[in-house]
Motif scaffolding. Structure first.
Motif, PDB file in Angstrom:
ATOM      1  N   GLN A   1       0.834  -1.208   0.000  1.00 50.80           N
ATOM      2  CA  GLN A   1       0.000   0.000   0.000  1.00 50.80           C
ATOM      3  C   GLN A   1       0.866   1.254   0.000  1.00 50.80           C
ATOM      4  O   GLN A   1       0.525   2.237  -0.645  1.00 50.80           O
ATOM      5  N   PHE A   2       1.956   1.211   0.730  1.00 51.31           N
ATOM      6  CA  PHE A   2       2.876   2.341   0.756  1.00 51.31           C
ATOM      7  C   PHE A   2       3.436   2.594  -0.638  1.00 51.31           C
ATOM      8  O   PHE A   2       3.446   3.729  -1.123  1.00 51.31           O
ATOM      9  N   ILE A   3       3.873   1.529  -1.303  1.00 57.20           N
ATOM     10  CA  ILE A   3       4.426   1.655  -2.657  1.00 57.20           C
ATOM     11  C   ILE A   3       3.364   2.209  -3.605  1.00 57.20           C
ATOM     12  O   ILE A   3       3.637   3.111  -4.399  1.00 57.20           O
TER      13      ILE A   3
ATOM     14  N   ARG B   1       3.860   5.757  -5.686  1.00 56.28           N
ATOM     15  CA  ARG B   1       4.415   5.415  -7.001  1.00 56.28           C
ATOM     16  C   ARG B   1       4.448   6.601  -7.948  1.00 56.28           C
ATOM     17  O   ARG B   1       5.179   6.580  -8.929  1.00 56.28           O
ATOM     18  N   HIS B   2       3.674   7.636  -7.681  1.00 51.88           N
ATOM     19  CA  HIS B   2       3.713   8.824  -8.531  1.00 51.88           C
ATOM     20  C   HIS B   2       4.935   9.697  -8.212  1.00 51.88           C
ATOM     21  O   HIS B   2       5.310  10.540  -9.013  1.00 51.88           O
TER      22      HIS B   2
ATOM     23  N   GLU C   1      10.437   0.235  -8.752  1.00 49.00           N
ATOM     24  CA  GLU C   1      11.639  -0.590  -8.620  1.00 49.00           C
ATOM     25  C   GLU C   1      12.501  -0.135  -7.436  1.00 49.00           C
ATOM     26  O   GLU C   1      12.953  -0.944  -6.623  1.00 49.00           O
ATOM     27  N   ARG C   2      12.697   1.153  -7.299  1.00 51.35           N
ATOM     28  CA  ARG C   2      13.528   1.678  -6.212  1.00 51.35           C
ATOM     29  C   ARG C   2      12.869   1.439  -4.851  1.00 51.35           C
ATOM     30  O   ARG C   2      13.521   1.031  -3.895  1.00 51.35           O
ATOM     31  N   MET C   3      11.558   1.685  -4.759  1.00 49.76           N
ATOM     32  CA  MET C   3      10.881   1.481  -3.475  1.00 49.76           C
ATOM     33  C   MET C   3      10.914   0.012  -3.071  1.00 49.76           C
ATOM     34  O   MET C   3      11.117  -0.305  -1.895  1.00 49.76           O
ATOM     35  N   CYS C   4      10.727  -0.892  -4.031  1.00 50.67           N
ATOM     36  CA  CYS C   4      10.786  -2.322  -3.721  1.00 50.67           C
ATOM     37  C   CYS C   4      12.172  -2.708  -3.217  1.00 50.67           C
ATOM     38  O   CYS C   4      12.303  -3.480  -2.263  1.00 50.67           O
ATOM     39  N   ARG C   5      13.189  -2.152  -3.828  1.00 50.65           N
ATOM     40  CA  ARG C   5      14.563  -2.450  -3.410  1.00 50.65           C
ATOM     41  C   ARG C   5      14.815  -1.936  -1.991  1.00 50.65           C
ATOM     42  O   ARG C   5      15.351  -2.638  -1.145  1.00 50.65           O
ATOM     43  N   VAL C   6      14.412  -0.699  -1.720  1.00 52.12           N
ATOM     44  CA  VAL C   6      14.632  -0.099  -0.404  1.00 52.12           C
ATOM     45  C   VAL C   6      13.842  -0.829   0.684  1.00 52.12           C
ATOM     46  O   VAL C   6      14.346  -1.070   1.785  1.00 52.12           O
TER      47      VAL C   6
END
Length: 93
Positions: A14-16, A20-21, A26-31
Motif C-alpha cells: 500500500q505504501f508503494i 508510485r507517482h 523498482e527503487r521502493m521495492c529495493r529499499v
C-alpha cells in the motif's frame, strides 16, 4: 515514513502504491526489500474475501470500542456485535 512501522506485507504494498507517482516502483521495492513481482501481483489482484472481512470487522470493532469510551473488552464487544447479527468469534476481536 520508516519501514519499521509496517507489520504486514500488504502495508508495504500500500505504501508503494501510494507513492508510485513520486518514486519508481523498482527503487521502493529495493529499499523496502520486497520483490517487484510480488508487488505487481498484489496490485493487479483484488482483495481476498478474508481481507475484506478483516477490514469490515476491524472497523466494526473500533466503532464498538469507541462507543464504549474505551471500556469494553473483547468479550463484551463480541456480544455487542452478535446482538447486531454479525457472526464473529471472540478470538477475532
Amino acid at each position: 515514513m520508516n519501514a519499521l512501522h509496517f507489520q504486514e506485507r500488504w502495508e508495504f504494498y500500500q505504501f508503494i502504491a501510494g507513492y508510485r507517482h513520486l518514486y519508481s516502483i523498482e527503487r521502493m521495492c529495493r529499499v523496502l526489500k520486497v520483490s517487484r513481482s510480488s508487488y505487481c501481483w498484489w496490485f493487479s489482484h483484488r482483495p481476498s474475501k478474508r481481507a475484506v472481512e478483516y477490514s469490515l470487522f476491524t472497523d466494526l470493532i473500533k466503532k464498538e470500542f469507541d462507543a464504549s469510551y474505551a471500556t469494553y473488552g473483547s468479550t463484551h464487544i463480541t456480544e455487542q456485535l452478535k446482538r447486531k447479527h454479525y457472526k464473529i468469534l471472540r478470538r477475532r476481536v
